[in-house]
Scaffold this motif. Structure first.
Motif, PDB file in Angstrom:
ATOM      1  N   TYR A   1      -0.368   6.697   5.928  1.00 43.19           N
ATOM      2  CA  TYR A   1      -1.673   7.002   5.330  1.00 43.19           C
ATOM      3  C   TYR A   1      -1.812   8.507   5.091  1.00 43.19           C
ATOM      4  N   ALA A   2      -1.404   9.288   6.095  1.00 44.37           N
ATOM      5  CA  ALA A   2      -1.488  10.740   5.961  1.00 44.37           C
ATOM      6  C   ALA A   2      -0.586  11.228   4.836  1.00 44.37           C
ATOM      7  N   GLY A   3       0.627  10.677   4.768  1.00 48.62           N
ATOM      8  CA  GLY A   3       1.542  11.065   3.700  1.00 48.62           C
ATOM      9  C   GLY A   3       1.017  10.671   2.335  1.00 48.62           C
TER      10      GLY A   3
ATOM     11  N   SER B   1       9.959   2.808  10.653  1.00 46.29           N
ATOM     12  CA  SER B   1      10.498   1.788   9.762  1.00 46.29           C
ATOM     13  C   SER B   1       9.935   0.412  10.084  1.00 46.29           C
ATOM     14  N   HIS B   2       9.514   0.164  11.314  1.00 40.59           N
ATOM     15  CA  HIS B   2       8.953  -1.135  11.679  1.00 40.59           C
ATOM     16  C   HIS B   2       7.461  -1.144  11.347  1.00 40.59           C
ATOM     17  N   GLY B   3       7.116  -1.890  10.269  1.00 40.81           N
ATOM     18  CA  GLY B   3       5.726  -1.935   9.836  1.00 40.81           C
ATOM     19  C   GLY B   3       5.360  -0.705   9.032  1.00 40.81           C
ATOM     20  N   GLY B   4       6.312   0.155   8.744  1.00 38.60           N
ATOM     21  CA  GLY B   4       6.018   1.341   7.963  1.00 38.60           C
ATOM     22  C   GLY B   4       7.033   1.516   6.861  1.00 38.60           C
ATOM     23  N   ALA B   5       7.438   2.737   6.622  1.00 37.97           N
ATOM     24  CA  ALA B   5       8.296   3.025   5.486  1.00 37.97           C
ATOM     25  C   ALA B   5       9.746   3.133   5.898  1.00 37.97           C
TER      26      ALA B   5
ATOM     27  N   GLY C   1       0.803  -1.221   0.000  1.00 34.98           N
ATOM     28  CA  GLY C   1       0.000   0.000   0.000  1.00 34.98           C
ATOM     29  C   GLY C   1       0.830   1.262   0.000  1.00 34.98           C
ATOM     30  N   THR C   2       1.882   1.303   0.837  1.00 32.37           N
ATOM     31  CA  THR C   2       2.757   2.478   0.879  1.00 32.37           C
ATOM     32  C   THR C   2       3.452   2.672  -0.460  1.00 32.37           C
ATOM     33  N   THR C   3       3.914   1.565  -1.067  1.00 35.91           N
ATOM     34  CA  THR C   3       4.564   1.653  -2.371  1.00 35.91           C
ATOM     35  C   THR C   3       3.614   2.225  -3.411  1.00 35.91           C
TER      36      THR C   3
ATOM     37  N   GLY D   1      -1.922  -9.565   5.120  1.00 36.02           N
ATOM     38  CA  GLY D   1      -2.049  -9.188   6.515  1.00 36.02           C
ATOM     39  C   GLY D   1      -1.197  -8.000   6.898  1.00 36.02           C
ATOM     40  N   GLU D   2      -0.957  -7.087   5.962  1.00 30.11           N
ATOM     41  CA  GLU D   2      -0.144  -5.909   6.252  1.00 30.11           C
ATOM     42  C   GLU D   2      -0.854  -4.657   5.771  1.00 30.11           C
ATOM     43  N   SER D   3      -0.478  -3.542   6.344  1.00 27.23           N
ATOM     44  CA  SER D   3      -1.035  -2.257   5.929  1.00 27.23           C
ATOM     45  C   SER D   3      -0.022  -1.175   6.272  1.00 27.23           C
ATOM     46  N   PRO D   4      -0.104  -0.019   5.605  1.00 20.04           N
ATOM     47  CA  PRO D   4       0.840   1.063   5.900  1.00 20.04           C
ATOM     48  C   PRO D   4       0.729   1.545   7.348  1.00 20.04           C
ATOM     49  N   ALA D   5       1.808   2.150   7.851  1.00 18.02           N
ATOM     50  CA  ALA D   5       1.771   2.772   9.165  1.00 18.02           C
ATOM     51  C   ALA D   5       0.773   3.935   9.152  1.00 18.02           C
ATOM     52  N   PRO D   6       0.169   4.267  10.286  1.00 18.12           N
ATOM     53  CA  PRO D   6      -0.818   5.359  10.311  1.00 18.12           C
ATOM     54  C   PRO D   6      -0.298   6.658   9.704  1.00 18.12           C
ATOM     55  N   LEU D   7       0.959   7.009  10.016  1.00 20.17           N
ATOM     56  CA  LEU D   7       1.515   8.244   9.470  1.00 20.17           C
ATOM     57  C   LEU D   7       1.681   8.160   7.958  1.00 20.17           C
TER      58      LEU D   7
END
Length: 307
Positions: free
Chosen positions: A270-272, A143-147, A95-97, A262-268
């Motif tokens: 999503y805002a970015g 970076s853990h579970g996020g970008a 999702g972040t990608t 079973g993964e999703s972007p970090a909350p921050l």
């Protein structure tokens, strides 16, 4: 009279869904295939299947001058883009990608302002600032579970490579059918990735059969089939309207990533990502109101791109 419009809308929906699924499939396959081997495997499958379509209809071969632009399109769009995207998804969730790569339309507008002398309207400048702020926010997410910063950099490289490919292919589409430009670019990208051949052979031998089939899926569906459905829909509507459908790619990729991985972007993040997409929308506002100069669809929603 409504049937062609319904079919075009259906083709666009298929394209968006397949390109969104590509982000998830790349993330999954990346556990057993390196970035280079995955790029070559996908492009090989796509080249063969697209070639079948090309050689079943009359062809208009490129001139000598066309090959320069085809090389730029193939090397950057199919070569560098695929390598950078595959490598990025070893650091980022799907999702972040997808959110980061979808700043591609904004990069296209910037390049068009420089290379095609389209200027820099206020909406483009504002949109660029907003989207850049979104990239920074994603880069600052955990970076853990996020970008991860390196993953963000690779996504930006992919977006720029895609944007350069769009600018290069614009004059080609005025002279050649989109399917032929797509196939030739895919073949060029395949040839550029041939150095990864030994790695592909080795990793295919070590990978699970199901993972190998996911590579085939990437070449057959998000590449060959999705390019065909996109071209069908694009021929029956405006580029601006088709480009707007690419905003559906990130949310679908996030949903599929959550359901299948079973993964999703970090909350921050999503805002970015929201800032990135808002920035792209702002930058496109004038383009939609004035004359469209380039196709500003996303890499995974353009007849000449790949995810």
């Amino acid at each position: 009279m409504r049937k062609p419009g319904v079919l075009a809308a259906g083709a666009a929906a298929v394209t968006v869904l397949l390109w969104a699924s590509a982000f998830v499939a790349i993330r999954h396959v990346g556990t057993e295939f390196s970035a280079g081997a995955l790029s070559l495997g996908r492009l090989l499958v796509g080249s063969v299947l697209l070639g079948v379509f090309v050689f079943t209809r009359p062809r208009r071969w490129p001139t000598r001058a066309d090959w320069k632009l085809l090389l730029v399109c193939g090397l950057l769009w199919f070569g560098v883009y695929n390598l950078a995207l595959n490598a990025a998804e070893r650091h980022l969730d799907a999702g972040t990608t997808a959110m980061l790569v979808n700043i591609g339309p904004l990069v296209i507008a910037l390049l068009a302002g420089i290379l095609l002398q389209e200027g820099f309207p206020r909406q483009l400048v504002i949109g660029s600032i907003v989207a850049f702020a979104g990239v920074v926010v994603i880069g600052l997410s955990s970076s853990h579970g996020g970008a991860e910063t390196w993953g963000v950099v690779l996504c930006l490289v992919a977006a720029v490579a895609y944007a350069c490919g769009v600018v290069a292919q614009k004059p080609l589409l005025a002279r050649l059918p989109a399917l032929e430009v797509t196939w030739l670019s895919c073949v060029i990208g395949t040839v550029a990735c041939l150095p990864f051949g030994p790695a592909l052979v080795r990793e295919v031998g070590d990978a699970r059969v199901s993972t190998v089939w996911w590579v085939v899926f990437l070449g057959a569906f998000p590449t060959a089939i999705a390019f065909t459905t996109w071209a069908y829909a694009l021929a029956r509507t405006t580029a601006g309207r088709m480009g707007a459908t690419t905003y559906l790619v990130p949310p679908i990729a996030i949903l599929l990533g959550w359901l299948l991985l079973g993964e999703s972007p970090a909350p921050l993040a999503y805002a970015g990502g929201a800032l990135c997409l808002v920035g792209v929308a702002i930058s496109r506002y004038r383009t939609a109101a004035a004359k469209p100069a380039v196709n500003v669809a996303s890499p995974d929603s353009n007849p000449l791109s790949k995810s």
